[in-house]
Design a protein around this motif. Structure first.
Motif, mmCIF file in Angstrom:
data_model
loop_
_atom_site.group_PDB
_atom_site.id
_atom_site.type_symbol
_atom_site.label_atom_id
_atom_site.label_comp_id
_atom_site.label_asym_id
_atom_site.label_seq_id
_atom_site.Cartn_x
_atom_site.Cartn_y
_atom_site.Cartn_z
ATOM 1 N N VAL A 1 10.919 15.356 15.366
ATOM 2 C CA VAL A 1 11.452 15.797 14.079
ATOM 3 C C VAL A 1 10.851 14.938 12.976
ATOM 4 O O VAL A 1 10.884 13.704 13.046
ATOM 5 C CB VAL A 1 12.990 15.698 14.050
ATOM 6 C CG1 VAL A 1 13.539 16.234 12.735
ATOM 7 C CG2 VAL A 1 13.594 16.459 15.222
ATOM 8 N N LEU A 2 10.281 15.588 11.961
ATOM 9 C CA LEU A 2 9.673 14.904 10.822
ATOM 10 C C LEU A 2 10.563 15.114 9.606
ATOM 11 O O LEU A 2 10.750 16.248 9.152
ATOM 12 C CB LEU A 2 8.266 15.439 10.562
ATOM 13 C CG LEU A 2 7.316 15.413 11.760
ATOM 14 C CD1 LEU A 2 6.005 16.085 11.417
ATOM 15 C CD2 LEU A 2 7.079 13.991 12.232
ATOM 16 N N GLN B 1 0.844 -1.183 0.000
ATOM 17 C CA GLN B 1 0.000 0.000 0.000
ATOM 18 C C GLN B 1 0.883 1.237 0.000
ATOM 19 O O GLN B 1 2.072 1.180 0.300
ATOM 20 C CB GLN B 1 -0.917 0.003 1.217
ATOM 21 C CG GLN B 1 -0.212 -0.150 2.539
ATOM 22 C CD GLN B 1 -1.206 -0.290 3.685
ATOM 23 O OE1 GLN B 1 -1.977 0.610 3.953
ATOM 24 N NE2 GLN B 1 -1.180 -1.435 4.348
ATOM 25 N N SER B 2 0.264 2.362 -0.340
ATOM 26 C CA SER B 2 1.008 3.615 -0.409
ATOM 27 C C SER B 2 1.395 4.071 0.987
ATOM 28 O O SER B 2 0.578 4.082 1.900
ATOM 29 C CB SER B 2 0.157 4.686 -1.096
ATOM 30 O OG SER B 2 0.868 5.902 -1.185
ATOM 31 N N VAL B 3 2.671 4.435 1.153
ATOM 32 C CA VAL B 3 3.192 4.843 2.451
ATOM 33 C C VAL B 3 3.799 6.228 2.334
ATOM 34 O O VAL B 3 4.590 6.493 1.412
ATOM 35 C CB VAL B 3 4.270 3.856 2.959
ATOM 36 C CG1 VAL B 3 4.833 4.312 4.287
ATOM 37 C CG2 VAL B 3 3.673 2.468 3.089
ATOM 38 N N ASP B 4 3.413 7.103 3.255
ATOM 39 C CA ASP B 4 4.042 8.431 3.331
ATOM 40 C C ASP B 4 5.479 8.249 3.779
ATOM 41 O O ASP B 4 5.745 7.748 4.868
ATOM 42 C CB ASP B 4 3.270 9.302 4.323
ATOM 43 C CG ASP B 4 3.818 10.716 4.397
ATOM 44 O OD1 ASP B 4 4.670 11.041 3.560
ATOM 45 O OD2 ASP B 4 3.406 11.474 5.293
ATOM 46 N N ASN B 5 6.417 8.666 2.931
ATOM 47 C CA ASN B 5 7.831 8.414 3.186
ATOM 48 C C ASN B 5 8.430 9.481 4.102
ATOM 49 O O ASN B 5 9.472 10.067 3.821
ATOM 50 C CB ASN B 5 8.599 8.363 1.869
ATOM 51 C CG ASN B 5 9.768 7.397 1.943
ATOM 52 O OD1 ASN B 5 9.957 6.720 2.946
ATOM 53 N ND2 ASN B 5 10.559 7.338 0.892
ATOM 54 N N THR B 6 7.741 9.754 5.198
ATOM 55 C CA THR B 6 8.223 10.683 6.211
ATOM 56 C C THR B 6 8.478 9.910 7.490
ATOM 57 O O THR B 6 7.604 9.179 7.958
ATOM 58 C CB THR B 6 7.199 11.801 6.483
ATOM 59 O OG1 THR B 6 6.979 12.526 5.267
ATOM 60 C CG2 THR B 6 7.700 12.751 7.551
ATOM 61 N N ILE B 7 9.656 10.048 8.038
ATOM 62 C CA ILE B 7 9.996 9.321 9.254
ATOM 63 C C ILE B 7 10.048 10.290 10.428
ATOM 64 O O ILE B 7 10.286 11.481 10.262
ATOM 65 C CB ILE B 7 11.341 8.575 9.112
ATOM 66 C CG1 ILE B 7 12.479 9.559 8.852
ATOM 67 C CG2 ILE B 7 11.264 7.538 8.019
ATOM 68 C CD1 ILE B 7 13.840 8.910 8.840
ATOM 69 N N GLU B 8 9.796 9.760 11.610
ATOM 70 C CA GLU B 8 9.834 10.550 12.836
ATOM 71 C C GLU B 8 11.110 10.237 13.601
ATOM 72 O O GLU B 8 11.522 9.077 13.677
ATOM 73 C CB GLU B 8 8.615 10.246 13.709
ATOM 74 C CG GLU B 8 7.289 10.634 13.078
ATOM 75 C CD GLU B 8 6.119 10.357 14.007
ATOM 76 O OE1 GLU B 8 6.360 9.868 15.134
ATOM 77 O OE2 GLU B 8 4.971 10.628 13.609
ATOM 78 N N ALA B 9 11.703 11.263 14.156
ATOM 79 C CA ALA B 9 12.916 11.097 14.954
ATOM 80 C C ALA B 9 12.769 11.898 16.241
ATOM 81 O O ALA B 9 12.049 12.899 16.286
ATOM 82 C CB ALA B 9 14.145 11.564 14.179
ATOM 83 N N PHE C 1 19.154 15.493 16.607
ATOM 84 C CA PHE C 1 18.321 14.295 16.505
ATOM 85 C C PHE C 1 19.101 13.183 15.813
ATOM 86 O O PHE C 1 20.143 13.442 15.192
ATOM 87 C CB PHE C 1 17.010 14.585 15.756
ATOM 88 C CG PHE C 1 17.182 15.046 14.330
ATOM 89 C CD1 PHE C 1 17.107 14.155 13.276
ATOM 90 C CD2 PHE C 1 17.399 16.387 14.043
ATOM 91 C CE1 PHE C 1 17.253 14.579 11.962
ATOM 92 C CE2 PHE C 1 17.550 16.834 12.733
ATOM 93 C CZ PHE C 1 17.473 15.925 11.693
ATOM 94 N N THR C 2 18.614 11.958 15.956
ATOM 95 C CA THR C 2 19.304 10.798 15.384
ATOM 96 C C THR C 2 18.430 10.101 14.361
ATOM 97 O O THR C 2 17.204 10.081 14.487
ATOM 98 C CB THR C 2 19.695 9.796 16.485
ATOM 99 O OG1 THR C 2 18.522 9.381 17.204
ATOM 100 C CG2 THR C 2 20.681 10.422 17.461
ATOM 101 N N LEU C 3 19.079 9.536 13.352
ATOM 102 C CA LEU C 3 18.402 8.790 12.300
ATOM 103 C C LEU C 3 19.170 7.501 12.027
ATOM 104 O O LEU C 3 20.394 7.459 12.207
ATOM 105 C CB LEU C 3 18.333 9.608 11.012
ATOM 106 C CG LEU C 3 17.393 10.821 10.958
ATOM 107 C CD1 LEU C 3 17.599 11.570 9.649
ATOM 108 C CD2 LEU C 3 15.952 10.383 11.100
#
Length: 353
Positions: free
Chosen positions: A262-263, A45-53, A197-199
């Protein structure tokens, strides 16, 4: 009792024993009851490619004020919680002995300079030898050096604000005997706050200097701000496999040390397989999910990607159409029998949490 009746009773008892023994031999142990589970049919399915940190607000500049030398505090100007300008004198240590030494050196310098001037005039008419004049000149230069040294020691007894900022809480009182290990107060520069922030290291190619990220500083009203990435730690943390990123908010304010969400937009929307976070079984080396095959539990190693609030992306390990266990995960054992109670969608599972 007649012998005939005894014989009949004996025959009946023998038959009963034979039947009982035969029955016990045919009884089989019961099997363990299958674990009842709910499942999810994996699909893309379609996924918003935004990650949270998770990030932390840090000051643009931050310092703890220490004295450079040992001495007694004779002046203290610490306006707690208020802004001060760069160069403001915040504290002074007793420097009476140094001031006396400085005054003495200045008197000696005056005398040496007059002597040097007289000898210079005599040297011009060959009234004195060069060695006498050089000694007088050396006294002048040496005394000037002594004055500079004493003045440097006096400067160390004065604590000034290193930049424009806000003073924290006072940690000492006037009259206290302090050393370089003692903290007078802290000072923060609150304009132009920064976010650390860390990723995960897999996003190292996505993060660029000058890139933008969105921030949620106040979770109550979900107000978003924009920050600009200014630097990245070049070394990946070997324990967490995360990279540290720093961004700056030019017009933002916040409490130093506060948590911030952080987005980070890591690319366009994409197709991905998502499963509930609760269905992931963490291990020392791998993450696993349980896939139902032939009504049995199969533990499969998976590679995870983007994490959302309730779901996680499966990058590798399962395919579309696989039946993934989402409830009863803790009770299932490898190759154990399973009984599917219901197939749920991600939305149904999230609404029941």
């Amino acid at each position: 009792m007649p012998v005939k009746n005894l014989s009949i009773l004996g025959s009946i008892f023998s038959v009963f024993i034979l039947v009982s023994c035969h029955s016990k031999k045919d009884v089989k142990p019961k099997k363990d009851a299958p674990v009842i589970v709910d499942v999810l049919i994996a699909k893309s399915q379609s996924v918003d490619n935004t990650i949270e940190a998770n990030g932390t607000i840090i000051a643009n500049n931050s310092v703890q004020l220490h004295p450079e030398v040992v001495g007694r505090l004779v002046y203290l100007n610490i306006p707690e919680g208020k802004a001060v300008k760069k160069g403001t004198v915040l504290a002074r240590l007793n420097d009476a002995d140094l001031q006396a030494q400085l005054a003495k050196s200045k008197v000696q310098l005056d005398l040496y300079q007059k002597t040097e001037e007289r000898l210079k005039q005599l040297l011009d008419v060959n009234g004195v030898n060069q060695a006498d004049y050089d000694a007088a000149l050396n006294n002048v230069n040496g005394t000037k050096a002594d004055i500079q040294y004493t003045q440097a020691l006096i400067d160390k007894t004065i604590i000034k604000a290193p930049f424009d900022g806000v003073i924290g809480l006072r940690q000492v009182s006037i009259g206290a005997y302090v050393s370089p290990s003692d903290v007078i107060a802290s000072m923060q520069q609150t304009n132009g706050i920064r976010i650390d922030f860390t990723l995960p290291e897999q996003y190292s190619d996505v993060i660029k200097i000058g890139g933008k990220v969105n921030l949620e500083v106040d979770a109550a009203n979900e107000a978003k701000r924009t920050a600009t990435i200014i630097a990245m730690e070049p070394q990946i943390n070997q324990d967490s496999r995360n990279m540290t990123v720093r961004a700056i908010v030019q017009d933002g304010k916040g409490n130093i040390g506060s948590f911030v969400k952080v987005l980070v937009d890591v690319g366009a929307n994409k197709k991905a397989i998502l499963v509930p976070t609760n269905s992931i079984i963490p291990d020392d080396k791998n993450n696993q999910v349980i896939v139902v095959k032939n009504d049995k539990a199969n533990f499969v190693n998976v590679q995870i990607g983007i994490r959302q609030a309730n779901n996680v992306e499966i990058v590798k390990g399962i395919n579309e159409g696989d039946t993934v266990v989402v409830t009863g995960v803790l009770f299932a054992k490898p190759k154990a029998a399973l009984k599917v109670r219901k197939a749920k969608t991600l939305e149904q599972f999230a609404s029941e949490q």
